[in-house]
Design a protein around this motif. Sequence first.
Motif, PDB file in Angstrom:
ATOM      1  N   ASN A   1       5.958   4.448  -2.894  1.00 57.02           N
ATOM      2  CA  ASN A   1       6.290   4.672  -1.487  1.00 57.02           C
ATOM      3  C   ASN A   1       5.560   5.880  -0.921  1.00 57.02           C
ATOM      4  OD1 ASN A   1       8.036   2.479  -1.485  1.00 57.02           O
ATOM      5  ND2 ASN A   1       9.876   3.714  -1.800  1.00 57.02           N
ATOM      6  N   SER A   2       5.370   6.897  -1.750  1.00 57.25           N
ATOM      7  CA  SER A   2       4.720   8.125  -1.286  1.00 57.25           C
ATOM      8  C   SER A   2       3.234   7.944  -1.011  1.00 57.25           C
ATOM      9  CB  SER A   2       4.909   9.234  -2.323  1.00 57.25           C
ATOM     10  OG  SER A   2       4.117   9.000  -3.489  1.00 57.25           O
ATOM     11  N   LEU A   3       2.666   6.826  -1.432  1.00 56.75           N
ATOM     12  CA  LEU A   3       1.245   6.559  -1.188  1.00 56.75           C
ATOM     13  C   LEU A   3       0.976   6.125   0.247  1.00 56.75           C
ATOM     14  CD1 LEU A   3       0.397   4.549  -4.442  1.00 56.75           C
ATOM     15  CD2 LEU A   3      -0.068   6.969  -3.987  1.00 56.75           C
ATOM     16  N   PHE A   4       2.057   5.828   1.005  1.00 52.63           N
ATOM     17  CA  PHE A   4       1.922   5.337   2.370  1.00 52.63           C
ATOM     18  C   PHE A   4       2.747   6.200   3.324  1.00 52.63           C
ATOM     19  CE2 PHE A   4       1.347   1.881  -0.579  1.00 52.63           C
ATOM     20  CZ  PHE A   4       0.210   1.228  -0.115  1.00 52.63           C
ATOM     21  N   LEU A   5       2.374   6.172   4.585  1.00 52.58           N
ATOM     22  CA  LEU A   5       3.086   6.956   5.578  1.00 52.58           C
ATOM     23  C   LEU A   5       4.458   6.381   5.879  1.00 52.58           C
ATOM     24  CD1 LEU A   5       0.174   7.656   8.096  1.00 52.58           C
ATOM     25  CD2 LEU A   5       1.126   9.223   6.393  1.00 52.58           C
ATOM     26  N   LEU A   6       4.619   5.052   5.689  1.00 54.41           N
ATOM     27  CA  LEU A   6       5.877   4.380   6.027  1.00 54.41           C
ATOM     28  C   LEU A   6       6.616   3.869   4.798  1.00 54.41           C
ATOM     29  CD1 LEU A   6       4.664   2.385   9.161  1.00 54.41           C
ATOM     30  CD2 LEU A   6       5.889   4.561   9.118  1.00 54.41           C
ATOM     31  N   LYS A   7       6.637   4.634   3.752  1.00 53.76           N
ATOM     32  CA  LYS A   7       7.367   4.283   2.533  1.00 53.76           C
ATOM     33  C   LYS A   7       6.997   2.900   1.992  1.00 53.76           C
ATOM     34  CE  LYS A   7      11.379   7.249   3.307  1.00 53.76           C
ATOM     35  NZ  LYS A   7      12.854   7.333   3.420  1.00 53.76           N
ATOM     36  N   GLY A   8       5.832   2.814   1.422  1.00 53.03           N
ATOM     37  CA  GLY A   8       5.411   1.577   0.780  1.00 53.03           C
ATOM     38  C   GLY A   8       4.601   0.635   1.634  1.00 53.03           C
ATOM     39  N   LYS A   9       4.281   1.027   2.864  1.00 49.96           N
ATOM     40  CA  LYS A   9       3.469   0.153   3.710  1.00 49.96           C
ATOM     41  C   LYS A   9       2.781   0.964   4.804  1.00 49.96           C
ATOM     42  CE  LYS A   9       7.340  -1.071   6.747  1.00 49.96           C
ATOM     43  NZ  LYS A   9       8.129  -2.190   7.322  1.00 49.96           N
ATOM     44  N   GLY A  10       1.818   0.332   5.445  1.00 44.20           N
ATOM     45  CA  GLY A  10       1.091   0.977   6.538  1.00 44.20           C
ATOM     46  C   GLY A  10      -0.093   1.789   6.056  1.00 44.20           C
ATOM     47  N   HIS A  11      -0.464   2.788   6.848  1.00 38.94           N
ATOM     48  CA  HIS A  11      -1.603   3.630   6.492  1.00 38.94           C
ATOM     49  C   HIS A  11      -1.278   4.527   5.295  1.00 38.94           C
ATOM     50  CE1 HIS A  11      -2.997   2.502  10.538  1.00 38.94           C
ATOM     51  NE2 HIS A  11      -4.201   2.781  10.067  1.00 38.94           N
ATOM     52  N   PRO A  12      -2.292   4.830   4.505  1.00 37.96           N
ATOM     53  CA  PRO A  12      -2.068   5.694   3.340  1.00 37.96           C
ATOM     54  C   PRO A  12      -1.728   7.130   3.739  1.00 37.96           C
ATOM     55  CG  PRO A  12      -4.086   4.410   3.098  1.00 37.96           C
ATOM     56  CD  PRO A  12      -3.659   4.280   4.523  1.00 37.96           C
ATOM     57  N   SER A  13      -1.042   7.795   2.851  1.00 38.38           N
ATOM     58  CA  SER A  13      -0.834   9.240   2.942  1.00 38.38           C
ATOM     59  C   SER A  13      -2.003   9.918   2.218  1.00 38.38           C
ATOM     60  CB  SER A  13       0.486   9.609   2.261  1.00 38.38           C
ATOM     61  OG  SER A  13       0.416   9.253   0.875  1.00 38.38           O
ATOM     62  N   TYR A  14      -1.974  11.239   2.146  1.00 36.47           N
ATOM     63  CA  TYR A  14      -3.006  11.941   1.377  1.00 36.47           C
ATOM     64  C   TYR A  14      -3.039  11.450  -0.069  1.00 36.47           C
ATOM     65  CZ  TYR A  14      -5.263  15.742  -1.181  1.00 36.47           C
ATOM     66  OH  TYR A  14      -6.074  16.468  -2.016  1.00 36.47           O
ATOM     67  N   ALA A  15      -1.865  11.189  -0.646  1.00 39.05           N
ATOM     68  CA  ALA A  15      -1.802  10.674  -2.021  1.00 39.05           C
ATOM     69  C   ALA A  15      -2.440   9.300  -2.118  1.00 39.05           C
ATOM     70  CB  ALA A  15      -0.344  10.613  -2.493  1.00 39.05           C
ATOM     71  N   GLY A  16      -2.236   8.477  -1.093  1.00 42.19           N
ATOM     72  CA  GLY A  16      -2.834   7.146  -1.091  1.00 42.19           C
ATOM     73  C   GLY A  16      -4.346   7.194  -0.973  1.00 42.19           C
ATOM     74  N   TYR A  17      -4.845   8.108  -0.126  1.00 40.54           N
ATOM     75  CA  TYR A  17      -6.295   8.261   0.004  1.00 40.54           C
ATOM     76  C   TYR A  17      -6.904   8.813  -1.284  1.00 40.54           C
ATOM     77  CZ  TYR A  17      -5.969   7.357   5.027  1.00 40.54           C
ATOM     78  OH  TYR A  17      -5.756   6.771   6.251  1.00 40.54           O
ATOM     79  N   THR A  18      -6.158   9.658  -1.961  1.00 36.43           N
ATOM     80  CA  THR A  18      -6.631  10.198  -3.237  1.00 36.43           C
ATOM     81  C   THR A  18      -6.786   9.074  -4.267  1.00 36.43           C
ATOM     82  OG1 THR A  18      -5.581  12.338  -2.809  1.00 36.43           O
ATOM     83  CG2 THR A  18      -6.138  11.831  -5.094  1.00 36.43           C
ATOM     84  N   LEU A  19      -5.828   8.154  -4.256  1.00 35.74           N
ATOM     85  CA  LEU A  19      -5.910   7.004  -5.163  1.00 35.74           C
ATOM     86  C   LEU A  19      -7.170   6.199  -4.894  1.00 35.74           C
ATOM     87  CD1 LEU A  19      -4.603   5.092  -7.305  1.00 35.74           C
ATOM     88  CD2 LEU A  19      -3.524   3.901  -5.388  1.00 35.74           C
TER      89      LEU A  19
END
Length: 372
Positions: A341-359
């Motif tokens: 969930n932390s990989l996205f701005l909307l808890k598991g969906k939508g645009h990535p967070s910084y952690a998602g972009y890092t992945l």
Amino acid sequence: MSSEKTPHFFMRNKVHLKNLGLNIFVFIASLAITFILLEITARVIKKEYDFKNFIIEERKQYNQKSQLNLCPSNYDPLVGWVPKERYFNENERLHQSINTIGYGIRSNGIDEIPLSSSSYPILAVGDSFTWGYNVSDNETWPAILEKKLGKKVLNAGVCGYGIDQMYLRAEKLIKIFNPKIVILSFLSWDVSRNEFSINTGAGKPYFEIINNTLVRKNVPVPKPLRMEEVDPARILAGHSYLIHKFMMRINEEFWLNWSKWKKVQSNGEKTTCLLISKLEEIAKKSNVEHVYILIQYPGLEADEFKMIDRIKSCIKNIPVQIVDIRPALSKIKNSDQEKFNSLFLLKGKGHPSYAGYTLSANQIYKSIKATQ
């Protein structure tokens, strides 16, 4: 005898016409007064006291949410819109920095590698997942990749782009920057955008497939309609709150004279495959050594998997490196839902967070290092 009745006949008809005219006037006046009272009542209830043209206001509000404004952009006749050049914005409230250099390329932050220090940069094209929607310059995956590789990465992502626009932007920038590596990043949304000539209120180019050959259409892209361009009827009626609300319910697009979407074809997947093939051909002619296709996801939905798998199948014989982050996402989701969930701005969906972009940056980094 008839001649004696004639004046009386005309008099009677004259009185009848006069009464009819008065009745029509009274009827129209009653309607007008009733409408005015209803208009006043509705405005008081909704607290709409400004005497404004609601059509123009509606267009402005919508345009602020359109693809032209998801990232600071200007009209472009080739691709529809591109980020503003040399744009600087430090948002202290959101703790975000959004800055661009020439050609609307996004900055990679204050510690970015200068373009002048790299003769052969890496070019990254894509949509808002590449641009880095809702994160700072140094938190996008191209910025993170640049830091990991120690090589200049040009973030040429643009919010709202379809793969057709990514291809056209890459084609132009390859000639300008002479990169040795090109990364095209897309997700399922971008495949569907290939099918539109208007996407979220903004005009764009598209490709038709004729005899298995791509033919570019809607170029130059028509300029967006100016907010204040309203015909006389809408200038008058648009000031009525009641009429505006009624017409928005009946036919919003007709009333606003403003198309949000216009679908012109249904071959988004095939168009994607042909565009990737065409990109590889152009890259080869321009001495680009490697083309990577980075596939990202706004969550993990089965319908998206089917579409992506069909595209991967149709490009498997094209000499490009496919980097699909689905396995990495699935592994995290299966082991740690909270981390997923932390990989996205909307808890598991939508645009990535910084952690998602890092992945995403880590996945493309591994593929680049494996092929060098």
